[in-house]
Design a protein around this motif. Structure first.
Motif, PDB file in Angstrom:
ATOM      1  N   LEU A 136       0.834  -1.202   0.000  1.00  0.00           N
ATOM      2  CA  LEU A 136       0.000   0.000   0.000  1.00  0.00           C
ATOM      3  C   LEU A 136       0.865   1.248   0.000  1.00  0.00           C
ATOM      4  CD1 LEU A 136      -2.875  -0.955   2.461  1.00  0.00           C
ATOM      5  CD2 LEU A 136      -2.982  -0.753  -0.011  1.00  0.00           C
ATOM      6  N   THR A 137       1.938   1.223   0.766  1.00  0.00           N
ATOM      7  CA  THR A 137       2.866   2.353   0.800  1.00  0.00           C
ATOM      8  C   THR A 137       3.491   2.556  -0.570  1.00  0.00           C
ATOM      9  OG1 THR A 137       3.341   1.866   3.112  1.00  0.00           O
ATOM     10  CG2 THR A 137       4.897   3.289   1.958  1.00  0.00           C
ATOM     11  N   TRP A 138       3.957   1.453  -1.179  1.00  0.00           N
ATOM     12  CA  TRP A 138       4.581   1.526  -2.490  1.00  0.00           C
ATOM     13  C   TRP A 138       3.594   2.044  -3.532  1.00  0.00           C
ATOM     14  CZ3 TRP A 138       3.739  -1.199  -7.097  1.00  0.00           C
ATOM     15  CH2 TRP A 138       4.721  -1.041  -8.051  1.00  0.00           C
ATOM     16  N   ALA A 139       2.373   1.533  -3.476  1.00  0.00           N
ATOM     17  CA  ALA A 139       1.355   1.958  -4.432  1.00  0.00           C
ATOM     18  C   ALA A 139       1.028   3.446  -4.251  1.00  0.00           C
ATOM     19  CB  ALA A 139       0.095   1.119  -4.267  1.00  0.00           C
ATOM     20  N   GLY A 140       0.950   3.882  -3.014  1.00  0.00           N
ATOM     21  CA  GLY A 140       0.677   5.297  -2.748  1.00  0.00           C
ATOM     22  C   GLY A 140       1.784   6.196  -3.258  1.00  0.00           C
ATOM     23  N   ILE A 141       3.028   5.788  -3.046  1.00  0.00           N
ATOM     24  CA  ILE A 141       4.170   6.588  -3.525  1.00  0.00           C
ATOM     25  C   ILE A 141       4.176   6.644  -5.047  1.00  0.00           C
ATOM     26  CG2 ILE A 141       6.693   6.623  -3.698  1.00  0.00           C
ATOM     27  CD1 ILE A 141       6.722   5.507  -0.817  1.00  0.00           C
ATOM     28  N   LEU A 142       4.009   5.493  -5.692  1.00  0.00           N
ATOM     29  CA  LEU A 142       3.996   5.438  -7.149  1.00  0.00           C
ATOM     30  C   LEU A 142       2.865   6.284  -7.723  1.00  0.00           C
ATOM     31  CD1 LEU A 142       5.223   4.143  -9.687  1.00  0.00           C
ATOM     32  CD2 LEU A 142       3.537   2.329  -9.435  1.00  0.00           C
ATOM     33  N   ALA A 143       1.694   6.144  -7.149  1.00  0.00           N
ATOM     34  CA  ALA A 143       0.556   6.915  -7.645  1.00  0.00           C
ATOM     35  C   ALA A 143       0.751   8.404  -7.378  1.00  0.00           C
ATOM     36  CB  ALA A 143      -0.729   6.409  -6.986  1.00  0.00           C
ATOM     37  N   GLY A 144       1.344   8.741  -6.236  1.00  0.00           N
ATOM     38  CA  GLY A 144       1.618  10.143  -5.926  1.00  0.00           C
ATOM     39  C   GLY A 144       2.598  10.760  -6.903  1.00  0.00           C
ATOM     40  N   VAL A 145       3.660  10.038  -7.234  1.00  0.00           N
ATOM     41  CA  VAL A 145       4.638  10.526  -8.207  1.00  0.00           C
ATOM     42  C   VAL A 145       3.965  10.704  -9.571  1.00  0.00           C
ATOM     43  CG1 VAL A 145       6.712   9.875  -9.495  1.00  0.00           C
ATOM     44  CG2 VAL A 145       6.646   9.607  -7.011  1.00  0.00           C
ATOM     45  N   PHE A 146       3.154   9.724  -9.952  1.00  0.00           N
ATOM     46  CA  PHE A 146       2.443   9.817 -11.221  1.00  0.00           C
ATOM     47  C   PHE A 146       1.510  11.032 -11.231  1.00  0.00           C
ATOM     48  CE2 PHE A 146      -0.924   8.464 -14.225  1.00  0.00           C
ATOM     49  CZ  PHE A 146      -0.134   8.301 -15.351  1.00  0.00           C
ATOM     50  N   LEU A 147       0.822  11.274 -10.133  1.00  0.00           N
ATOM     51  CA  LEU A 147      -0.087  12.412 -10.021  1.00  0.00           C
ATOM     52  C   LEU A 147       0.681  13.718 -10.163  1.00  0.00           C
ATOM     53  CD1 LEU A 147      -2.849  13.657  -9.360  1.00  0.00           C
ATOM     54  CD2 LEU A 147      -2.274  13.413  -6.944  1.00  0.00           C
ATOM     55  N   ILE A 148       1.830  13.810  -9.516  1.00  0.00           N
ATOM     56  CA  ILE A 148       2.631  15.028  -9.594  1.00  0.00           C
ATOM     57  C   ILE A 148       3.099  15.276 -11.033  1.00  0.00           C
ATOM     58  CG2 ILE A 148       4.839  16.059  -8.889  1.00  0.00           C
ATOM     59  CD1 ILE A 148       4.345  14.718  -6.133  1.00  0.00           C
ATOM     60  N   LEU A 149       3.550  14.212 -11.700  1.00  0.00           N
ATOM     61  CA  LEU A 149       3.980  14.362 -13.089  1.00  0.00           C
ATOM     62  C   LEU A 149       2.830  14.822 -13.987  1.00  0.00           C
ATOM     63  CD1 LEU A 149       6.312  11.259 -13.518  1.00  0.00           C
ATOM     64  CD2 LEU A 149       6.973  13.676 -13.416  1.00  0.00           C
ATOM     65  N   ILE A 150       1.679  14.236 -13.808  1.00  0.00           N
ATOM     66  CA  ILE A 150       0.517  14.627 -14.605  1.00  0.00           C
ATOM     67  C   ILE A 150       0.158  16.082 -14.346  1.00  0.00           C
ATOM     68  CG2 ILE A 150      -1.986  14.271 -14.885  1.00  0.00           C
ATOM     69  CD1 ILE A 150      -0.278  12.203 -16.310  1.00  0.00           C
ATOM     70  N   LEU A 151       0.171  16.482 -13.074  1.00  0.00           N
ATOM     71  CA  LEU A 151      -0.151  17.868 -12.745  1.00  0.00           C
ATOM     72  C   LEU A 151       0.869  18.827 -13.349  1.00  0.00           C
ATOM     73  CD1 LEU A 151      -1.402  17.580  -9.056  1.00  0.00           C
ATOM     74  CD2 LEU A 151      -2.745  18.107 -11.094  1.00  0.00           C
ATOM     75  N   LEU A 152       2.139  18.450 -13.338  1.00  0.00           N
ATOM     76  CA  LEU A 152       3.163  19.308 -13.935  1.00  0.00           C
ATOM     77  C   LEU A 152       2.943  19.461 -15.439  1.00  0.00           C
ATOM     78  CD1 LEU A 152       6.397  18.195 -12.048  1.00  0.00           C
ATOM     79  CD2 LEU A 152       5.239  20.402 -11.902  1.00  0.00           C
ATOM     80  N   VAL A 153       2.717  18.337 -16.118  1.00  0.00           N
ATOM     81  CA  VAL A 153       2.500  18.393 -17.571  1.00  0.00           C
ATOM     82  C   VAL A 153       1.249  19.208 -17.885  1.00  0.00           C
ATOM     83  CG1 VAL A 153       1.919  16.996 -19.585  1.00  0.00           C
ATOM     84  CG2 VAL A 153       3.751  16.284 -18.045  1.00  0.00           C
ATOM     85  N   ARG A 154       0.179  18.910 -17.177  1.00  0.00           N
ATOM     86  CA  ARG A 154      -1.064  19.636 -17.432  1.00  0.00           C
ATOM     87  C   ARG A 154      -0.924  21.107 -17.050  1.00  0.00           C
ATOM     88  NH1 ARG A 154      -5.412  16.644 -19.855  1.00  0.00           N
ATOM     89  NH2 ARG A 154      -6.616  18.402 -19.130  1.00  0.00           N
ATOM     90  N   GLY A 155      -0.144  21.390 -16.017  1.00  0.00           N
ATOM     91  CA  GLY A 155       0.091  22.784 -15.610  1.00  0.00           C
ATOM     92  C   GLY A 155       0.846  23.557 -16.661  1.00  0.00           C
ATOM     93  N   VAL A 156       1.838  22.920 -17.265  1.00  0.00           N
ATOM     94  CA  VAL A 156       2.587  23.574 -18.344  1.00  0.00           C
ATOM     95  C   VAL A 156       1.659  23.858 -19.519  1.00  0.00           C
ATOM     96  CG1 VAL A 156       4.408  23.222 -20.052  1.00  0.00           C
ATOM     97  CG2 VAL A 156       4.827  22.666 -17.657  1.00  0.00           C
ATOM     98  N   VAL A 157       0.837  22.897 -19.862  1.00  0.00           N
ATOM     99  CA  VAL A 157      -0.127  23.096 -20.953  1.00  0.00           C
ATOM    100  C   VAL A 157      -1.064  24.254 -20.610  1.00  0.00           C
ATOM    101  CG1 VAL A 157      -2.080  22.040 -22.154  1.00  0.00           C
ATOM    102  CG2 VAL A 157       0.004  20.727 -21.761  1.00  0.00           C
TER     103      VAL A 157
END
Length: 130
Positions: free
Chosen positions: A4-25
């Motif tokens: 659960l910890t690993w999944a949360g970290i992975l999903a959190g990193v993915f969320l941050i990357l998506i937000l960064l890309v979408r923020g740049v757009v």
């Protein structure tokens, strides 16, 4: 708990990357709102979390169980029925699904029923000699 910890970290990193890309757009002037960015990021987070819990974790667990093999100390066992003064012979059986099973055959009293003694999963027949 670790998964659960690993999944949360992975999903959190993915969320941050998506937000960064979408923020740049968004900053480049595309027609998107901050709410859409957050909604997309949260959806991606949920998908990654569920995929990890219901796909990745079961596959890793299945791989661990199927590749576990015998315990290291079992490979060093050398005892056989002959060590206890019993006559026996090595035999091999082939199952219907073409798996070869090895065992020991010990003649018994023909007037009594046959007894088949088996060991557990990931165990060795040398453990049950005594």
């Amino acid at each position: 708990m670790l998964i659960l910890t690993w999944a949360g970290i992975l999903a959190g990193v993915f969320l941050i990357l998506i937000l960064l890309v979408r923020g740049v757009v968004y900053l480049l002037g595309r027609r998107t709102t901050l709410f859409k960015i957050a909604k997309f990021g949260f959806g991606a987070y949920v998908v990654v979390l569920l995929g990890t819990l219901f796909v990745v974790f079961p596959l890793l667990a299945a791989g661990f169980v199927s590749d576990a093999g015998t315990r290291p100390m079992d490979t060093q066992l050398q005892m056989s029925p002959g060590d206890l003064g019993r006559e026996y012979r090595e035999v091999d059986f082939r199952t219907e699904d073409d798996v070869e099973i090895s065992g020991w055959w010990m003649d018994g009293d023909p007037e009594k029923p046959l007894l088949v003694l088996t060991h557990g999963l990931f165990r060795d027949r040398k453990e049950v000699v005594e």
